[in-house]
Design an enzyme around this catalytic site. Structure first.
Site, PDB file in Angstrom:
ATOM      1  N   HIS A  82       0.829  -1.198   0.000  1.00 20.11           N
ATOM      2  CA  HIS A  82       0.000   0.000   0.000  1.00 20.11           C
ATOM      3  C   HIS A  82       0.866   1.251   0.000  1.00 20.11           C
ATOM      4  O   HIS A  82       1.872   1.313   0.682  1.00 20.11           O
ATOM      5  CB  HIS A  82      -0.910   0.021   1.234  1.00 20.11           C
ATOM      6  CG  HIS A  82      -2.088   0.935   1.068  1.00 20.11           C
ATOM      7  ND1 HIS A  82      -3.278   0.513   0.552  1.00 20.11           N
ATOM      8  CD2 HIS A  82      -2.223   2.242   1.326  1.00 20.11           C
ATOM      9  CE1 HIS A  82      -4.117   1.534   0.507  1.00 20.11           C
ATOM     10  NE2 HIS A  82      -3.502   2.594   0.971  1.00 20.11           N
ATOM     11  N   ASP A 161     -14.017   2.995   6.982  1.00 24.40           N
ATOM     12  CA  ASP A 161     -12.971   3.715   6.244  1.00 24.40           C
ATOM     13  C   ASP A 161     -13.470   4.142   4.878  1.00 24.40           C
ATOM     14  O   ASP A 161     -13.162   5.239   4.420  1.00 24.40           O
ATOM     15  CB  ASP A 161     -11.701   2.866   6.093  1.00 24.40           C
ATOM     16  CG  ASP A 161     -10.675   3.603   5.238  1.00 24.40           C
ATOM     17  OD1 ASP A 161     -10.276   4.711   5.639  1.00 24.40           O
ATOM     18  OD2 ASP A 161     -10.333   3.115   4.154  1.00 24.40           O
ATOM     19  N   ARG A 168     -13.262  12.611   3.704  1.00 25.03           N
ATOM     20  CA  ARG A 168     -11.990  13.327   3.892  1.00 25.03           C
ATOM     21  C   ARG A 168     -11.518  13.966   2.597  1.00 25.03           C
ATOM     22  O   ARG A 168     -10.942  15.056   2.600  1.00 25.03           O
ATOM     23  CB  ARG A 168     -10.918  12.356   4.415  1.00 25.03           C
ATOM     24  CG  ARG A 168     -11.123  11.989   5.873  1.00 25.03           C
ATOM     25  CD  ARG A 168     -10.196  10.858   6.281  1.00 25.03           C
ATOM     26  NE  ARG A 168      -8.808  11.161   6.002  1.00 25.03           N
ATOM     27  CZ  ARG A 168      -7.920  10.248   5.578  1.00 25.03           C
ATOM     28  NH1 ARG A 168      -8.283   9.005   5.379  1.00 25.03           N
ATOM     29  NH2 ARG A 168      -6.682  10.601   5.367  1.00 25.03           N
ATOM     30  N   SER A 183      -6.596   4.650   8.326  1.00 21.90           N
ATOM     31  CA  SER A 183      -7.267   4.337   7.064  1.00 21.90           C
ATOM     32  C   SER A 183      -6.536   3.200   6.353  1.00 21.90           C
ATOM     33  O   SER A 183      -7.138   2.194   5.946  1.00 21.90           O
ATOM     34  CB  SER A 183      -7.285   5.596   6.186  1.00 21.90           C
ATOM     35  OG  SER A 183      -7.566   5.294   4.854  1.00 21.90           O
ATOM     36  N   LYS A 187      -7.824  -1.102   6.476  1.00 23.20           N
ATOM     37  CA  LYS A 187      -8.132  -1.824   5.231  1.00 23.20           C
ATOM     38  C   LYS A 187      -7.272  -3.069   5.106  1.00 23.20           C
ATOM     39  O   LYS A 187      -7.743  -4.114   4.690  1.00 23.20           O
ATOM     40  CB  LYS A 187      -7.812  -0.939   4.025  1.00 23.20           C
ATOM     41  CG  LYS A 187      -8.831   0.103   3.732  1.00 23.20           C
ATOM     42  CD  LYS A 187      -8.596   0.668   2.343  1.00 23.20           C
ATOM     43  CE  LYS A 187      -7.514   1.714   2.310  1.00 23.20           C
ATOM     44  NZ  LYS A 187      -7.943   3.072   2.566  1.00 23.20           N
TER      45      LYS A 187
HETATM   46  N1  URA Z   1      -4.271   5.990   1.495  1.00 22.13           N
HETATM   47  C1  URA Z   1      -5.300   5.504   2.224  1.00 22.13           C
HETATM   48  O1  URA Z   1      -5.737   4.385   2.039  1.00 22.13           O
HETATM   49  N2  URA Z   1      -5.809   6.296   3.162  1.00 22.13           N
HETATM   50  C2  URA Z   1      -5.350   7.511   3.411  1.00 22.13           C
HETATM   51  O2  URA Z   1      -5.857   8.166   4.286  1.00 22.13           O
HETATM   52  C3  URA Z   1      -4.284   8.013   2.646  1.00 22.13           C
HETATM   53  C4  URA Z   1      -3.758   7.222   1.683  1.00 22.13           C
END
Ligand code: URA
Length: 431
Positions: A82, A161, A168, A183, A187
């Site tokens: 990620h 989220d 956001r 966040s 996930k």
């Molecule tokens: N990537 C994400 O999944 N969440 C964030 O808040 C910022 C980048």
């Protein structure tokens, strides 16, 4: 408990209890707490921060706001990657097929654009038909049968989220350490990852602008991962200038596909090999980074990574002819090269300005649910450290509106700085 009291408590810089955080996230998930209160809550967190304990509680509350996947019967080790978000960052679209081609199954749930930073889902959707809404059963089945999945966050995984992310994006509450950490990690935990490679961006086009802030975010996420029993590694990578050349959805998709044919800007190519090597090591397919890198390189050279991308696109309903022939991607009506105002060495290309300009062109959203224009964006032709002559093309603008093209030209030219002295290229990774 009342949502308003929890907002007030955070507004007044007090530490929230696990119960309060859980109450808020539960209420927001099931719709009892409305968007406007969740927006105020996010803003209070952005302004006043959270302790590591609050952040861990927020992460777990969001991870547990829906189903938590158990992939132990699907793959021997579930690995995920990620990025914390940047400009021109299409890494997942190249790296996932590379590692899958090396025999490491990868299933990833990605996000949409957030503020000035692009989102993998928006890029993937520039391939007509490509579905990003797989159910968790479809996710598991495809992971087992095809060894690769790249989809959106399923509605039943970390739904808190999903809702918060969309809010956001349009309430100015993206660049907050606890909100980003929770966040990303909620996930990853909900999607069943047992091993996670985090690419934490730092610089002008990252949410964490200084190396110090990025390091704190990286450590926070690694700690949360370990607390949740997941092997977690974080890389700190440069996001002062856009990664590679393409910024904008279809343009980035083309660059990500072309990398799998061995044709990509050097910085993007190197970045992908390095991230892929880390994923292969963490996924126990490579004994060290050198071996992981060699495996990733081979997957490009022998065409197996490109073939994996075809498998992915086909499995998710996308038109594979776009992978075979990238000239099929939608092209903007106006394409113009912007010329260098002077000779010298490029010392800066402010990535956030480029990202914001791409949103203005239509590549990102101004408010929740806005449609986006897949064809628009930029090709950055010269990077930091390059020597240019006055009048040489610096970047290409792809636009569908002449006024927006002119605005983008002015804005992106302002992102460039020049020096008469030699300027070394930017590093790709810091730590
Ligand atoms: N990537 C994400 O999944 N969440 C964030 O808040 C910022 C980048």
């Amino acid at each position: 408990m009342r949502a308003v009291d929890i907002i007030i408590k955070k507004r007044d810089k007090q530490e929230l209890t696990s119960q309060e955080i859980e109450f808020f996230i539960k209420g927001f998930t099931n719709g009892e707490i409305p968007d406007y209160q969740a927006s105020a809550f996010a803003m209070a967190i952005l302004l006043n921060g959270m302790t590591p304990f609050e952040t861990a509680d927020l992460t777990l509350a969001m991870a547990n706001s829906g189903q938590v996947l158990d992939l132990s019967k699907v793959v021997d080790i579930a690995v995920d990657k990620h990025s914390s978000g940047g400009v021109g960052d299409k890494t997942s679209i190249s790296v996932m097929p590379m590692v899958a081609a090396c025999g490491l199954p990868v299933g990833k749930m990605s996000g949409r654009g957030l503020g000035f930073s692009g989102g993998t889902l928006d890029k993937l959707e520039s391939v007509p038909g490509y579905r990003v809404d797989l159910s968790t059963d479809e996710f598991k089945k495809q992971l087992k049968e095809k060894g690769i999945v790249l989809t959106g966050q399923s509605l039943d995984l970390a739904p808190a989220d999903g809702k918060m992310y969309a809010l956001r994006d349009v309430t100015g509450t993206v660049p907050s350490m606890p909100l980003i950490a929770s966040s990303i990690m909620s996930k990853k935990i909900a999607a069943g990852a047992q091993a996670i490679v985090l690419d934490v961006k730092t610089g002008l086009g990252a949410f964490m602008q200084t190396l110090e802030e990025a390091r704190v975010l990286a450590n926070l996420m690694v700690d949360i991962g370990r607390l949740a029993g997941r092997k977690t590694v974080a890389l700190l990578s440069d996001m002062n200038q856009p990664l590679g050349s393409a910024v904008g959805n279809a343009l980035e998709m083309v660059e990500a596909i072309e990398l799998l044919r061995g044709r990509a800007p050097q910085d993007y190519y190197e970045h992908c090999l390095h991230v892929a090597a880390h994923v292969l090591v963490l996924g126990q397919r490579a004994k060290d980074l050198d071996e992981g890198r060699a495996m990733a390189q081979k997957s490009i050279d022998d065409g197996s990574a490109l073939e994996k991308l075809r498998v992915l696109v086909q499995a998710q309903g996308g038109d594979v002819s776009y992978v075979d022939d990238v000239s099929r991607f939608e092209r903007a009506k106006y394409v113009e090269a912007a010329k260098s105002p002077r000779s010298g060495f490029i010392s800066q290309i402010h990535a956030r300005i480029v990202g914001e300009a791409s949103v203005t062109l239509g590549a990102g959203r101004a408010k929740k649910g806005d449609p986006i224009d897949h064809a628009v964006g930029f090709l950055i032709l010269k990077k930091v450290g390059d020597k240019v002559e006055a009048g040489e093309p610096l970047f290409e603008i792809h636009a569908n509106d002449e006024a927006k093209l002119a605005e983008a030209r002015t804005n992106v030219l302002s992102a460039y700085q020049f020096s008469d002295e030699f300027v070394p290229p930017l590093p790709l990774f810091y730590e």
